[in-house]
Design a protein around this motif. Structure first.
Motif, PDB file in Angstrom:
ATOM      1  N   LYS A   8       0.885  -1.550   0.199  1.00 34.08           N
ATOM      2  CA  LYS A   8      -0.400  -0.409   0.019  1.00 34.08           C
ATOM      3  C   LYS A   8       0.651   1.715  -0.338  1.00 34.08           C
ATOM      4  O   LYS A   8       1.624   1.600   0.803  1.00 34.08           O
ATOM      5  CB  LYS A   8      -0.601   0.511   1.141  1.00 34.08           C
ATOM      6  N   ALA A   9       0.243   2.102  -1.072  1.00 34.57           N
ATOM      7  CA  ALA A   9       1.357   3.617  -1.383  1.00 34.57           C
ATOM      8  C   ALA A   9       0.931   4.152   0.640  1.00 34.57           C
ATOM      9  O   ALA A   9      -0.241   4.188   0.860  1.00 34.57           O
ATOM     10  CB  ALA A   9       1.051   3.792  -1.895  1.00 34.57           C
ATOM     11  N   VAL A  10       2.029   5.828   0.543  1.00 32.94           N
ATOM     12  CA  VAL A  10       1.889   6.288   1.813  1.00 32.94           C
ATOM     13  C   VAL A  10       2.255   8.264   0.952  1.00 32.94           C
ATOM     14  O   VAL A  10       2.859   7.894   0.726  1.00 32.94           O
ATOM     15  CB  VAL A  10       2.830   6.216   2.903  1.00 32.94           C
ATOM     16  N   ALA A  11       1.400   9.070   1.060  1.00 32.16           N
ATOM     17  CA  ALA A  11       0.974  10.166   0.210  1.00 32.16           C
ATOM     18  C   ALA A  11       2.042  10.704   1.790  1.00 32.16           C
ATOM     19  O   ALA A  11       1.525  10.990   2.362  1.00 32.16           O
ATOM     20  CB  ALA A  11       0.187  10.313  -0.977  1.00 32.16           C
ATOM     21  N   PHE A  12       2.827  11.908   1.029  1.00 32.07           N
ATOM     22  CA  PHE A  12       3.511  12.458   2.039  1.00 32.07           C
ATOM     23  C   PHE A  12       2.969  14.035   1.501  1.00 32.07           C
ATOM     24  O   PHE A  12       3.384  14.930   0.614  1.00 32.07           O
ATOM     25  CB  PHE A  12       4.596  12.555   2.378  1.00 32.07           C
ATOM     26  N   VAL A  13       2.255  15.021   2.060  1.00 27.39           N
ATOM     27  CA  VAL A  13       2.091  16.104   2.506  1.00 27.39           C
ATOM     28  C   VAL A  13       3.453  16.891   3.091  1.00 27.39           C
ATOM     29  O   VAL A  13       2.650  17.101   4.294  1.00 27.39           O
ATOM     30  CB  VAL A  13       0.560  17.415   2.338  1.00 27.39           C
ATOM     31  N   ILE A  50      -3.094   6.210   2.808  1.00 24.92           N
ATOM     32  CA  ILE A  50      -3.023   7.376   3.010  1.00 24.92           C
ATOM     33  C   ILE A  50      -2.037   8.121   2.893  1.00 24.92           C
ATOM     34  O   ILE A  50      -1.490   8.363   2.340  1.00 24.92           O
ATOM     35  CB  ILE A  50      -2.627   6.778   5.053  1.00 24.92           C
ATOM     36  N   LEU A  51      -2.764   9.261   3.463  1.00 23.84           N
ATOM     37  CA  LEU A  51      -1.794  10.937   3.271  1.00 23.84           C
ATOM     38  C   LEU A  51      -1.443  11.083   4.396  1.00 23.84           C
ATOM     39  O   LEU A  51      -2.102  11.464   5.501  1.00 23.84           O
ATOM     40  CB  LEU A  51      -3.106  11.926   2.946  1.00 23.84           C
ATOM     41  N   ARG A  52      -0.178  11.389   4.836  1.00 25.79           N
ATOM     42  CA  ARG A  52       0.444  12.235   5.986  1.00 25.79           C
ATOM     43  C   ARG A  52       0.245  13.667   6.023  1.00 25.79           C
ATOM     44  O   ARG A  52       1.357  14.057   5.689  1.00 25.79           O
ATOM     45  CB  ARG A  52       1.768  11.427   6.587  1.00 25.79           C
ATOM     46  N   LEU A  53      -0.205  14.765   6.643  1.00 28.88           N
ATOM     47  CA  LEU A  53       0.711  15.963   6.520  1.00 28.88           C
ATOM     48  C   LEU A  53       1.557  15.544   7.183  1.00 28.88           C
ATOM     49  O   LEU A  53       1.312  15.494   8.682  1.00 28.88           O
ATOM     50  CB  LEU A  53      -0.641  16.733   6.988  1.00 28.88           C
ATOM     51  N   THR A  54       2.533  15.782   7.654  1.00 26.63           N
ATOM     52  CA  THR A  54       3.767  15.952   8.581  1.00 26.63           C
ATOM     53  C   THR A  54       4.187  17.282   8.307  1.00 26.63           C
ATOM     54  O   THR A  54       4.326  18.043   7.496  1.00 26.63           O
ATOM     55  CB  THR A  54       5.143  14.787   7.045  1.00 26.63           C
ATOM     56  N   ALA A  55       4.537  17.238   9.727  1.00 25.31           N
ATOM     57  CA  ALA A  55       5.416  18.496  10.442  1.00 25.31           C
ATOM     58  C   ALA A  55       6.716  18.436   9.832  1.00 25.31           C
ATOM     59  O   ALA A  55       8.051  17.709  10.262  1.00 25.31           O
ATOM     60  CB  ALA A  55       4.959  18.581  11.578  1.00 25.31           C
ATOM     61  N   PRO A  61       6.947  25.561  -0.436  1.00 21.42           N
ATOM     62  CA  PRO A  61       5.794  24.901  -1.116  1.00 21.42           C
ATOM     63  C   PRO A  61       6.797  24.149  -2.081  1.00 21.42           C
ATOM     64  O   PRO A  61       7.308  25.360  -2.225  1.00 21.42           O
ATOM     65  CB  PRO A  61       4.568  25.562  -0.969  1.00 21.42           C
ATOM     66  N   ALA A  62       6.744  23.320  -3.182  1.00 21.13           N
ATOM     67  CA  ALA A  62       7.144  23.342  -3.873  1.00 21.13           C
ATOM     68  C   ALA A  62       6.477  24.028  -5.169  1.00 21.13           C
ATOM     69  O   ALA A  62       5.589  24.049  -4.805  1.00 21.13           O
ATOM     70  CB  ALA A  62       7.580  21.253  -4.151  1.00 21.13           C
ATOM     71  N   PRO A  63       7.013  23.856  -5.901  1.00 21.82           N
ATOM     72  CA  PRO A  63       6.271  25.082  -6.356  1.00 21.82           C
ATOM     73  C   PRO A  63       5.720  23.657  -8.705  1.00 21.82           C
ATOM     74  O   PRO A  63       5.039  23.979  -9.218  1.00 21.82           O
ATOM     75  CB  PRO A  63       7.808  25.961  -8.073  1.00 21.82           C
ATOM     76  N   HIS A  64       5.667  22.228  -8.084  1.00 21.16           N
ATOM     77  CA  HIS A  64       5.272  21.740  -8.816  1.00 21.16           C
ATOM     78  C   HIS A  64       3.769  20.942  -7.849  1.00 21.16           C
ATOM     79  O   HIS A  64       4.064  21.386  -6.483  1.00 21.16           O
ATOM     80  CB  HIS A  64       6.000  20.264  -9.389  1.00 21.16           C
ATOM     81  N   THR A  65       2.887  20.028  -8.506  1.00 18.94           N
ATOM     82  CA  THR A  65       2.016  19.456  -8.346  1.00 18.94           C
ATOM     83  C   THR A  65       2.528  18.401  -6.916  1.00 18.94           C
ATOM     84  O   THR A  65       3.338  17.645  -7.636  1.00 18.94           O
ATOM     85  CB  THR A  65       1.218  18.782  -9.269  1.00 18.94           C
ATOM     86  N   VAL A  66       1.893  18.415  -5.908  1.00 21.77           N
ATOM     87  CA  VAL A  66       2.556  17.304  -5.059  1.00 21.77           C
ATOM     88  C   VAL A  66       1.385  15.876  -4.054  1.00 21.77           C
ATOM     89  O   VAL A  66       1.909  14.839  -3.901  1.00 21.77           O
ATOM     90  CB  VAL A  66       3.249  17.642  -3.640  1.00 21.77           C
ATOM     91  N   LEU A  67       0.182  16.168  -4.858  1.00 21.81           N
ATOM     92  CA  LEU A  67      -1.038  15.474  -5.027  1.00 21.81           C
ATOM     93  C   LEU A  67      -1.875  15.638  -5.829  1.00 21.81           C
ATOM     94  O   LEU A  67      -2.524  16.647  -5.961  1.00 21.81           O
ATOM     95  CB  LEU A  67      -1.731  15.884  -3.496  1.00 21.81           C
ATOM     96  N   GLY A  68      -2.842  15.108  -6.206  1.00 20.16           N
ATOM     97  CA  GLY A  68      -3.599  14.931  -7.334  1.00 20.16           C
ATOM     98  C   GLY A  68      -4.998  13.651  -7.313  1.00 20.16           C
ATOM     99  O   GLY A  68      -4.230  12.625  -6.362  1.00 20.16           O
ATOM    100  N   TRP A  69      -5.757  13.925  -8.214  1.00 24.81           N
ATOM    101  CA  TRP A  69      -7.182  12.859  -7.378  1.00 24.81           C
ATOM    102  C   TRP A  69      -7.368  13.341  -9.391  1.00 24.81           C
ATOM    103  O   TRP A  69      -7.315  13.888  -9.286  1.00 24.81           O
ATOM    104  CB  TRP A  69      -8.043  13.826  -6.422  1.00 24.81           C
TER     105      TRP A  69
END
Length: 128
Positions: A8-13, A50-55, A61-69
């Motif tokens: 399973k993938a884990v995404a981070f923002v 899952i998405l982890r909003l990480t401190a 912020p990066a100038p590119h897309t970090v997460l999409g649907w």
């Protein structure tokens, strides 16, 4: 042997202030909250991801897309976001329509970009 096959993938923002950012992902984007601790707030993205909003205190912020649907109807999804006060990003010279939707010249996808309150670039895509 494929080590990650079926994993399973884990995404981070990343976020300077997870507590302040989490309501956007929960209330505006409608993601189910799974857990929160001093290091991250965890949301269900569906399909076991899952998405982890990480401190990260000094995050820029990066100038590119970090997460999409991928969405079935881009206009409907954009209507919902706009009704919640989210404004699409329009990039100079990119050829987006007045609502901020970019259409792949090959006809394969339509995409709209928007920022979370910290400036992380997110996207919605409707495949052709």
């Amino acid at each position: 042997m494929a080590v990650l096959n079926g994993a399973k993938a884990v995404a981070f923002v990343l976020s300077k202030d997870v507590a302040a950012l989490a309501p956007f992902y929960r209330d505006v984007l409608g993601l189910p909250l799974l857990a929160a601790d001093p290091f991250a707030t965890v949301f269900d993205l569906g399909g076991g991801t899952i998405l982890r909003l990480t401190a990260v205190g000094n995050h820029v912020p990066a100038p590119h897309t970090v997460l999409g649907w991928e969405v079935p109807d881009l206009e409907v999804a954009l209507d919902v976001l706009e009704s919640a006060g989210v404004k699409p990003q329009i990039y100079e010279g990119y050829g987006q329509d007045p609502r901020g939707i970019w259409t792949n010249p090959g006809g394969g996808a339509r995409i709209v970009w928007f920022l979370d309150p910290e400036g992380n670039n997110l996207s919605l895509t409707q495949l052709g």
